[in-house]
Scaffold this active site. Structure first.
Site, PDB file in Angstrom:
ATOM      1  N   ASP A 109      -7.538  -2.865   5.141  1.00  0.00           N
ATOM      2  CA  ASP A 109      -6.570  -2.776   4.360  1.00  0.00           C
ATOM      3  C   ASP A 109      -5.938  -4.334   3.978  1.00  0.00           C
ATOM      4  O   ASP A 109      -6.470  -5.291   4.259  1.00  0.00           O
ATOM      5  CB  ASP A 109      -5.071  -2.847   5.830  1.00  0.00           C
ATOM      6  CG  ASP A 109      -3.304  -2.352   4.748  1.00  0.00           C
ATOM      7  OD1 ASP A 109      -3.498  -1.131   5.292  1.00  0.00           O
ATOM      8  OD2 ASP A 109      -3.493  -3.395   4.730  1.00  0.00           O
ATOM      9  N   ASP A 162      -4.678   0.142   0.537  1.00  0.00           N
ATOM     10  CA  ASP A 162      -4.076  -1.140  -0.672  1.00  0.00           C
ATOM     11  C   ASP A 162      -4.854  -2.068  -1.118  1.00  0.00           C
ATOM     12  O   ASP A 162      -4.179  -3.036  -1.407  1.00  0.00           O
ATOM     13  CB  ASP A 162      -2.760  -1.220  -0.297  1.00  0.00           C
ATOM     14  CG  ASP A 162      -3.086  -1.275   1.659  1.00  0.00           C
ATOM     15  OD1 ASP A 162      -3.703  -1.869   2.041  1.00  0.00           O
ATOM     16  OD2 ASP A 162      -1.172  -1.991   2.355  1.00  0.00           O
ATOM     17  N   HIS A 172      -0.015  -2.199  12.071  1.00  0.00           N
ATOM     18  CA  HIS A 172       1.599  -3.397  11.858  1.00  0.00           C
ATOM     19  C   HIS A 172       2.805  -3.121  13.643  1.00  0.00           C
ATOM     20  O   HIS A 172       3.449  -3.995  13.551  1.00  0.00           O
ATOM     21  CB  HIS A 172       2.563  -3.375  11.195  1.00  0.00           C
ATOM     22  CG  HIS A 172       1.442  -3.937   9.649  1.00  0.00           C
ATOM     23  ND1 HIS A 172       1.238  -5.007   9.361  1.00  0.00           N
ATOM     24  CD2 HIS A 172       1.951  -3.373   8.427  1.00  0.00           C
ATOM     25  CE1 HIS A 172       0.388  -5.515   8.535  1.00  0.00           C
ATOM     26  NE2 HIS A 172       1.131  -4.067   7.397  1.00  0.00           N
TER      27      HIS A 172
HETATM   28 ZN   LIG Z   1      -1.360  -1.936   4.031  1.00  0.00          ZN
END
Ligand SMILES: [Zn+2]
Length: 325
Positions: free
Chosen positions: A174, A261, A136
């Site tokens: 992810d 995740d 990110h």
């Molecule tokens: Zn994540």
């Protein structure tokens, strides 16, 4: 020096020699470092040192340690951060959170040693069990989605600069969209970015309509997988959208943002990928690496906040890289 010469000299160690002799296994690197447990955004935060500790323990219990080549992160890599990040961003992170800076630099250094080992032909592939995550991170001067420096983007730029690679594939499974990685290569045809994620989750980006711009048009592939998506959905996305794109792109190196995740029972995600699903995805990636880039593949941990789930999925992924399951 070629790998076989190093093997002859014993420089890769008995374990690696054994792995080479058994042709069905791979020479796989694993990046571990106690420094990956040295940073915590705040007490009780899910991006915690325990993520690393539990994962390391699970690797020890699995007995995979005796089958991998352990790698230590490259040090003094701040100039490599500048391949993606501005000096202002780096100075701001360093000033506001020196511990986060140190841990994130270490994690970037982990991916860079993996790039060196794989691109020099010493290893087939590698997994970086590092934190904090990176996909990110852009240039805002602050933490974004628990990320500070974009390890995978820096690794791609580093591989291009150091090893003269022209085409690099980055795959991100992810639960969250790798907006920082998209940002880094949105105008760029030399990096094909493929991301599966829940586009309704943080950071709210990742629309399939975002395909790149200018020369980069067509080199950014976003696949929205809604809440509840499972193994069949993500494998179908890889088979239907990734494999055809890779066939025309023909990467010279494959990098994976391996976020777990997206696994079932995660604290922050609501995908339902099982460990068997991650094994399937890893097998697809290994096949592509074998077909297009002599097996060269590097994977780095991103998210994954169920401590046990993250550890088990990572071990399943690592064992698949070793080709022992
Ligand atoms: Zn994540």
């Amino acid at each position: 020096m070629q790998r076989r010469d190093l093997l002859k000299l014993g420089l890769l160690g008995a374990v690696s020699t054994k792995a080479s002799a058994m042709e069905q296994t791979a020479l796989t690197g694993l990046v571990l470092d106690p420094g990956f447990a040295e940073h915590h955004i705040m007490p009780q935060h899910p991006e915690s040192p325990a993520r690393y500790e539990r994962l390391r323990d699970e690797i020890e219990v699995s007995e995979l340690l005796s089958k991998v080549t352990l790698l230590t992160p490259k040090r003094d890599i701040e100039s490599e951060l500048l391949l993606v990040h501005s000096a202002t961003h780096i100075a701001s992170i360093k000033r506001h959170d020196p511990a986060a800076h140190q841990a994130a630099v270490l994690a970037t250094g982990g991916v860079l040693v993996a790039v060196d080992s794989v691109c020099n032909g010493l290893l087939d592939n590698a997994f970086c069990a590092s934190r904090p995550p990176g996909h990110h991170a852009t240039n805002t001067g602050k933490e974004e989605g628990f990320c500070y420096y974009n390890h995978i983007a820096i690794a791609a730029r580093y591989a291009q600069k150091r090893y003269g690679l022209k085409r690099i594939l980055i795959v991100d499974w992810d639960y969250h969209h790798g907006n920082g990685t998209e940002w880094a290569f949105y105008h760029d045809a030399s990096v094909l970015f493929f991301s599966t994620h829940d586009a309704e989750a943080y950071p709210g980006t990742g629309s399939p309509e975002k395909t790149g711009t200018g020369e980069g048009r067509g080199f950014n592939i976003n696949v929205h997988l809604p809440c509840g998506s499972g193994d069949k959905d993500i494998v179908a996305a890889f088979e239907d959208k990734l494999i055809p794109a890779v066939a025309s792109f023909k990467p010279e190196l494959i990098l994976i943002s391996a976020g777990f995740d997206s696994r079932e029972d995660d604290l922050l995600g609501c995908h339902k990928i099982t460990d068997q699903g991650f094994i399937q995805l890893t097998e697809i990636m290994l096949r592509l690496a074998k077909q297009y880039c002599d097996g060269k593949l590097i994977s780095v941990l991103e998210g994954g906040y169920n401590l046990t789930g993250n550890a088990k999925a990572s071990v399943a992924h690592l064992a698949t890289l070793l080709k022992i399951i």
